[in-house]
Design an enzyme around this catalytic site. Structure first.
Site, PDB file in Angstrom:
ATOM      1  N   LEU A  33       0.828  -1.209   0.000  1.00 40.74           N
ATOM      2  CA  LEU A  33       0.000   0.000   0.000  1.00 40.74           C
ATOM      3  C   LEU A  33       0.862   1.258   0.000  1.00 40.74           C
ATOM      4  O   LEU A  33       1.861   1.343   0.715  1.00 40.74           O
ATOM      5  CB  LEU A  33      -0.933   0.003   1.218  1.00 40.74           C
ATOM      6  CG  LEU A  33      -1.881  -1.197   1.342  1.00 40.74           C
ATOM      7  CD1 LEU A  33      -2.830  -0.997   2.524  1.00 40.74           C
ATOM      8  CD2 LEU A  33      -2.677  -1.438   0.075  1.00 40.74           C
ATOM      9  N   HIS A  34       0.458   2.221  -0.820  1.00 42.97           N
ATOM     10  CA  HIS A  34       1.152   3.510  -0.894  1.00 42.97           C
ATOM     11  C   HIS A  34       0.116   4.617  -0.741  1.00 42.97           C
ATOM     12  O   HIS A  34      -1.065   4.345  -0.477  1.00 42.97           O
ATOM     13  CB  HIS A  34       1.939   3.626  -2.209  1.00 42.97           C
ATOM     14  CG  HIS A  34       1.125   3.286  -3.423  1.00 42.97           C
ATOM     15  ND1 HIS A  34       0.118   4.097  -3.899  1.00 42.97           N
ATOM     16  CD2 HIS A  34       1.143   2.205  -4.237  1.00 42.97           C
ATOM     17  CE1 HIS A  34      -0.426   3.543  -4.962  1.00 42.97           C
ATOM     18  NE2 HIS A  34       0.166   2.378  -5.190  1.00 42.97           N
ATOM     19  N   HIS A  37      -3.240   4.233  -2.511  1.00 44.98           N
ATOM     20  CA  HIS A  37      -4.213   3.368  -1.822  1.00 44.98           C
ATOM     21  C   HIS A  37      -4.802   4.099  -0.617  1.00 44.98           C
ATOM     22  O   HIS A  37      -6.005   4.017  -0.358  1.00 44.98           O
ATOM     23  CB  HIS A  37      -3.541   2.085  -1.319  1.00 44.98           C
ATOM     24  CG  HIS A  37      -3.038   1.184  -2.394  1.00 44.98           C
ATOM     25  ND1 HIS A  37      -1.698   0.937  -2.592  1.00 44.98           N
ATOM     26  CD2 HIS A  37      -3.691   0.470  -3.342  1.00 44.98           C
ATOM     27  CE1 HIS A  37      -1.545   0.098  -3.593  1.00 44.98           C
ATOM     28  NE2 HIS A  37      -2.739  -0.205  -4.073  1.00 44.98           N
ATOM     29  N   GLY A 147      -8.576   3.261  -8.576  1.00 47.01           N
ATOM     30  CA  GLY A 147      -7.793   4.411  -9.022  1.00 47.01           C
ATOM     31  C   GLY A 147      -7.828   4.532 -10.541  1.00 47.01           C
ATOM     32  O   GLY A 147      -7.875   3.530 -11.255  1.00 47.01           O
ATOM     33  N   LYS A 149      -5.439   5.393 -12.298  1.00 46.15           N
ATOM     34  CA  LYS A 149      -4.139   5.049 -12.892  1.00 46.15           C
ATOM     35  C   LYS A 149      -4.269   3.797 -13.763  1.00 46.15           C
ATOM     36  O   LYS A 149      -3.680   3.706 -14.827  1.00 46.15           O
ATOM     37  CB  LYS A 149      -3.100   4.814 -11.802  1.00 46.15           C
ATOM     38  CG  LYS A 149      -1.720   4.796 -12.354  1.00 46.15           C
ATOM     39  CD  LYS A 149      -0.770   4.041 -11.479  1.00 46.15           C
ATOM     40  CE  LYS A 149      -0.008   3.086 -12.358  1.00 46.15           C
ATOM     41  NZ  LYS A 149      -0.028   1.734 -11.894  1.00 46.15           N
ATOM     42  N   ASP A 150      -5.070   2.846 -13.294  1.00 47.92           N
ATOM     43  CA  ASP A 150      -5.332   1.646 -14.099  1.00 47.92           C
ATOM     44  C   ASP A 150      -6.632   1.888 -14.861  1.00 47.92           C
ATOM     45  O   ASP A 150      -7.672   1.293 -14.561  1.00 47.92           O
ATOM     46  CB  ASP A 150      -5.426   0.425 -13.186  1.00 47.92           C
ATOM     47  CG  ASP A 150      -4.108   0.154 -12.489  1.00 47.92           C
ATOM     48  OD1 ASP A 150      -3.104  -0.056 -13.179  1.00 47.92           O
ATOM     49  OD2 ASP A 150      -4.076   0.187 -11.245  1.00 47.92           O
ATOM     50  N   GLN A 153      -8.396  -0.997 -16.612  1.00 53.19           N
ATOM     51  CA  GLN A 153      -9.020  -1.849 -15.584  1.00 53.19           C
ATOM     52  C   GLN A 153     -10.345  -1.241 -15.131  1.00 53.19           C
ATOM     53  O   GLN A 153     -11.347  -1.947 -14.976  1.00 53.19           O
ATOM     54  CB  GLN A 153      -8.060  -2.000 -14.404  1.00 53.19           C
ATOM     55  CG  GLN A 153      -8.667  -2.679 -13.192  1.00 53.19           C
ATOM     56  CD  GLN A 153      -7.638  -2.998 -12.128  1.00 53.19           C
ATOM     57  OE1 GLN A 153      -6.930  -3.981 -12.235  1.00 53.19           O
ATOM     58  NE2 GLN A 153      -7.543  -2.188 -11.088  1.00 53.19           N
ATOM     59  N   SER A 185       2.599   3.981  -7.607  1.00 49.16           N
ATOM     60  CA  SER A 185       2.343   2.585  -7.974  1.00 49.16           C
ATOM     61  C   SER A 185       3.201   1.694  -7.097  1.00 49.16           C
ATOM     62  O   SER A 185       4.336   2.061  -6.746  1.00 49.16           O
ATOM     63  CB  SER A 185       2.721   2.372  -9.445  1.00 49.16           C
ATOM     64  OG  SER A 185       2.873   0.990  -9.715  1.00 49.16           O
ATOM     65  N   ARG A 187       4.664  -0.825  -8.033  1.00 48.16           N
ATOM     66  CA  ARG A 187       5.830  -1.263  -8.813  1.00 48.16           C
ATOM     67  C   ARG A 187       6.937  -0.204  -8.858  1.00 48.16           C
ATOM     68  O   ARG A 187       8.055  -0.508  -9.271  1.00 48.16           O
ATOM     69  CB  ARG A 187       5.405  -1.667 -10.223  1.00 48.16           C
ATOM     70  CG  ARG A 187       4.626  -2.985 -10.228  1.00 48.16           C
ATOM     71  CD  ARG A 187       4.404  -3.524 -11.627  1.00 48.16           C
ATOM     72  NE  ARG A 187       3.933  -4.899 -11.610  1.00 48.16           N
ATOM     73  CZ  ARG A 187       2.660  -5.282 -11.765  1.00 48.16           C
ATOM     74  NH1 ARG A 187       1.716  -4.396 -11.944  1.00 48.16           N
ATOM     75  NH2 ARG A 187       2.333  -6.561 -11.742  1.00 48.16           N
TER      76      ARG A 187
HETATM   77  O1  PAF Z   1      -5.443  -2.900  -9.283  1.00 41.91           O
HETATM   78  C1  PAF Z   1      -5.120  -3.863  -8.558  1.00 41.91           C
HETATM   79  O2  PAF Z   1      -4.385  -3.739  -7.579  1.00 41.91           O
HETATM   80  C2  PAF Z   1      -5.633  -5.261  -8.913  1.00 41.91           C
HETATM   81  O3  PAF Z   1      -5.731  -5.410 -10.288  1.00 41.91           O
HETATM   82  C3  PAF Z   1      -6.952  -5.591  -8.226  1.00 41.91           C
HETATM   83  C4  PAF Z   1      -8.071  -4.667  -8.672  1.00 41.91           C
HETATM   84  C5  PAF Z   1      -6.792  -5.495  -6.711  1.00 41.91           C
HETATM   85  C6  PAF Z   1      -7.375  -7.024  -8.571  1.00 41.91           C
HETATM   86  O4  PAF Z   1      -6.439  -7.950  -8.144  1.00 41.91           O
END
Ligand code: PAF
Length: 285
Positions: A33-34, A37, A147, A149-150, A153, A185, A187
């Protein structure tokens, strides 16, 4: 704040919260977590009486050559972070809890899961949709927080919830950035100091694209070239894509006639970064 590991314990806690008349919110995460989050959790806490943060590094969304084994796992620090941000409960199941063997059922996502990230990470969004379907089913959130950022998604999660009629509202939250523009992120932790110095180039490239559009560029190919020129000016950067897409379905555009989404992914050494930005004619980034 409480940590629970099993679906049964989780069901008891969420049923009790609902019994008290509280709105249950979910912030799904893979941990590490950053601040990004923390801001999702804080937004969830402002809108929901009982906030669940899930922490689960989902094997189904990693390809065979991706970083599943090395993905940062630091539960103790995450619990502290989630608690500070105001979460009521962390759900951190083991793999067998979310995917009891044998697994017969997964979710397959169509367009736009096959382009951009999906083209480079086949099966990734099926894995995301599968784990989210299971998490939504276990937590039963009235609202779930994601978020921007993705961004791809987010579009897919909206499709998932609408088409499967999952009874949750999806709340999108703006990308949190470092002072130099780098999107927060998990990463980013992989970046060596020299790579970290180069990493803001992705945001700069997107801003260059958005500026070109703001100033009247309507040819999407020219916008793509402007973004690439910025990214490729940095040594050691490999561009996966820098795209101009429609913000709803993420289809690649030939012309910019209204609001668009600029999406990018690049590699710096072994680290892969993604980011995106809204852009529109006449609107400076
Ligand atoms: O964005 C993420 O961290 C992941 O793709 C998620 C939504 C927790 C699903 O594993």
């Amino acid at each position: 704040m409480e940590l629970v590991r099993t679906a049964d314990e989780l069901a008891v806690r969420t049923a009790a919260a609902r019994g008290r008349g509280e709105v249950v919110g979910l912030v799904p995460t893979m941990g590490a977590l950053h601040d990004g989050h923390a801001s999702l959790i804080a937004t969830a806490c402002a809108q929901c009486g009982f906030v669940v943060v899930s922490i689960f590094v989902n094997p189904l969304q990693f390809g065979p050559n991706e970083d599943f084994a090395h993905y940062p796992r630091r539960l103790e620090a995450d619990l502290e972070r989630a608690g500070e941000a105001g979460a009521d409960l962390v759900f951190a199941p083991g793999v067998e809890e979310l995917y009891p063997e044998p697994v017969h059922v997964t979710v397959h996502v169509g367009e736009p899961a096959d382009i951009l990230e999906g083209a480079l990470r086949p099966g990734h969004f099926d894995g995301v949709a599968t784990v989210l379907t299971r998490l939504f089913n276990l937590v039963g959130p009235a609202r779930a927080y994601f978020g921007e950022k993705d961004y791809q998604q987010l579009v897919i999660v909206r499709d998932l919830v609408r088409e499967l009629r999952l009874p949750a509202e999806i709340v999108n939250c703006p990308t949190l950035r470092e002072a130099d523009g780098l999107a927060r992120s998990s990463r980013n932790a992989y970046l060596a100091p020299t790579e970290r110095a180069v990493a803001p180039v992705l945001h700069r490239a997107l801003v260059a694209g958005a500026s070109a559009i703001a100033q009247g560029e309507r040819d999407a190919a020219a916008v793509r070239r402007a973004m690439r020129a910025v990214a490729e000016a940095e040594q050691g950067v490999r561009v996966d894509y820098l795209e101009v897409a429609d913000p709803e379905r993420l289809r690649t555009l030939a012309r910019v006639d209204g609001p668009v989404r600029l999406l990018g992914a690049l590699r710096i050494g072994a680290v892969r970064l993604i980011d995106n930005l809204a852009a529109a004619p006449g609107v400076n980034p």
